[in-house]
Write a protein that holds these residues in place. Structure first.
Motif, PDB file in Angstrom:
ATOM      1  N   LEU A 206     -25.554  -2.391  15.260  1.00  0.00           N
ATOM      2  CA  LEU A 206     -26.771  -3.065  14.817  1.00  0.00           C
ATOM      3  C   LEU A 206     -26.472  -4.405  14.147  1.00  0.00           C
ATOM      4  CD1 LEU A 206     -28.761   0.009  13.478  1.00  0.00           C
ATOM      5  CD2 LEU A 206     -29.370  -1.420  15.442  1.00  0.00           C
ATOM      6  N   HIS A 207     -25.293  -4.532  13.511  1.00  0.00           N
ATOM      7  CA  HIS A 207     -24.956  -5.803  12.869  1.00  0.00           C
ATOM      8  C   HIS A 207     -24.426  -6.844  13.860  1.00  0.00           C
ATOM      9  CE1 HIS A 207     -21.307  -3.217  12.315  1.00  0.00           C
ATOM     10  NE2 HIS A 207     -20.710  -4.303  12.760  1.00  0.00           N
ATOM     11  N   ASN A 208     -24.525  -6.542  15.151  1.00  0.00           N
ATOM     12  CA  ASN A 208     -24.178  -7.514  16.196  1.00  0.00           C
ATOM     13  C   ASN A 208     -25.332  -7.633  17.193  1.00  0.00           C
ATOM     14  OD1 ASN A 208     -22.930  -9.212  17.988  1.00  0.00           O
ATOM     15  ND2 ASN A 208     -21.467  -7.712  18.748  1.00  0.00           N
ATOM     16  N   PRO A 209     -26.481  -8.163  16.726  1.00  0.00           N
ATOM     17  CA  PRO A 209     -27.663  -8.213  17.604  1.00  0.00           C
ATOM     18  C   PRO A 209     -27.474  -9.101  18.837  1.00  0.00           C
ATOM     19  CG  PRO A 209     -28.062  -9.451  15.581  1.00  0.00           C
ATOM     20  CD  PRO A 209     -26.750  -8.737  15.399  1.00  0.00           C
ATOM     21  N   SER A 210     -26.566 -10.080  18.771  1.00  0.00           N
ATOM     22  CA  SER A 210     -26.330 -10.965  19.936  1.00  0.00           C
ATOM     23  C   SER A 210     -25.906 -10.168  21.156  1.00  0.00           C
ATOM     24  CB  SER A 210     -25.240 -11.988  19.634  1.00  0.00           C
ATOM     25  OG  SER A 210     -25.568 -12.702  18.491  1.00  0.00           O
ATOM     26  N   SER A 211     -25.119  -9.130  20.921  1.00  0.00           N
ATOM     27  CA  SER A 211     -24.660  -8.303  22.026  1.00  0.00           C
ATOM     28  C   SER A 211     -25.850  -7.589  22.684  1.00  0.00           C
ATOM     29  CB  SER A 211     -23.630  -7.292  21.532  1.00  0.00           C
ATOM     30  OG  SER A 211     -22.940  -6.743  22.616  1.00  0.00           O
TER      31      SER A 211
END
Length: 178
Positions: A135-140
């Protein structure tokens, strides 16, 4: 069955087999702590031994037809990231990727992922391809949406990292949309 590792060309990229020569760049690229923070399997600090072990795993997976890990390259042949499809049985595969920081936000992963998903459906005959992200990598997650994947589920407390359990969104796309 394919004997040689496949090579895929897109508008701006070449996707091809990972080579020994790529490892110094890989080690260099993965020195940023974000890679460890944003993935379940990239250690920090990232060492030459980590890269050699990864290369060995990718080769074994290809030999067993269980995984296809492509180096993402500029047209010059320079590696700028990697993307892989891993057979999970029942005609489904998991998609995973990383891109060197200098190349973020230029659409390279989206371009590579589209091509690899197509390859997975057309050549490898998968029915379903899925991917997950922290969740802390929304770009993915945005990449997953851009290539036509839809949120299928949020897997509750699915991954444990540094003593913490993480909810993990899972996106998927199907060969036949019906």
């Amino acid at each position: 069955m394919m004997k040689n590792f496949p090579r895929i060309e897109t508008d701006r990229l070449i996707l091809s087999e990972l080579q020994e020569d790529d490892l110094p760049s890989v080690v260099d690229y993965l020195q940023h702590e974000e890679f460890s923070k944003y993935t379940s399997n990239i250690p920090f600090p990232y060492t030459k031994e980590d890269a050699e072990f990864w290369l060995k795993l990718t080769r074994e997976a290809f030999e067993q037809r269980k995984g296809f890990t492509f180096a993402i390259r500029e047209k010059t042949g320079n590696i700028i990231g990697a993307i892989g499809l891993h057979d999970q049985g029942s005609d489904k595969a998991e998609l995973g990727y990383w891109m060197a920081k200098a190349f973020w936000n230029q659409g390279f992963i989206t371009e590579a992922a589209k091509a690899v998903v197509e390859f997975g459906f057309d050549e490898l005959k998968f029915n379903k391809i899925y991917a997950t992200h922290f969740l802390h990598n929304p770009s993915s997650g945005k990449v997953m949406q851009k290539i036509g994947m839809e949120l299928e589920a949020v897997l509750k407390q699915h991954l444990k990292k540094e003593g913490k359990y993480h909810d993990i969104p899972m996106y998927s796309i199907f060969k036949n949309k019906d």
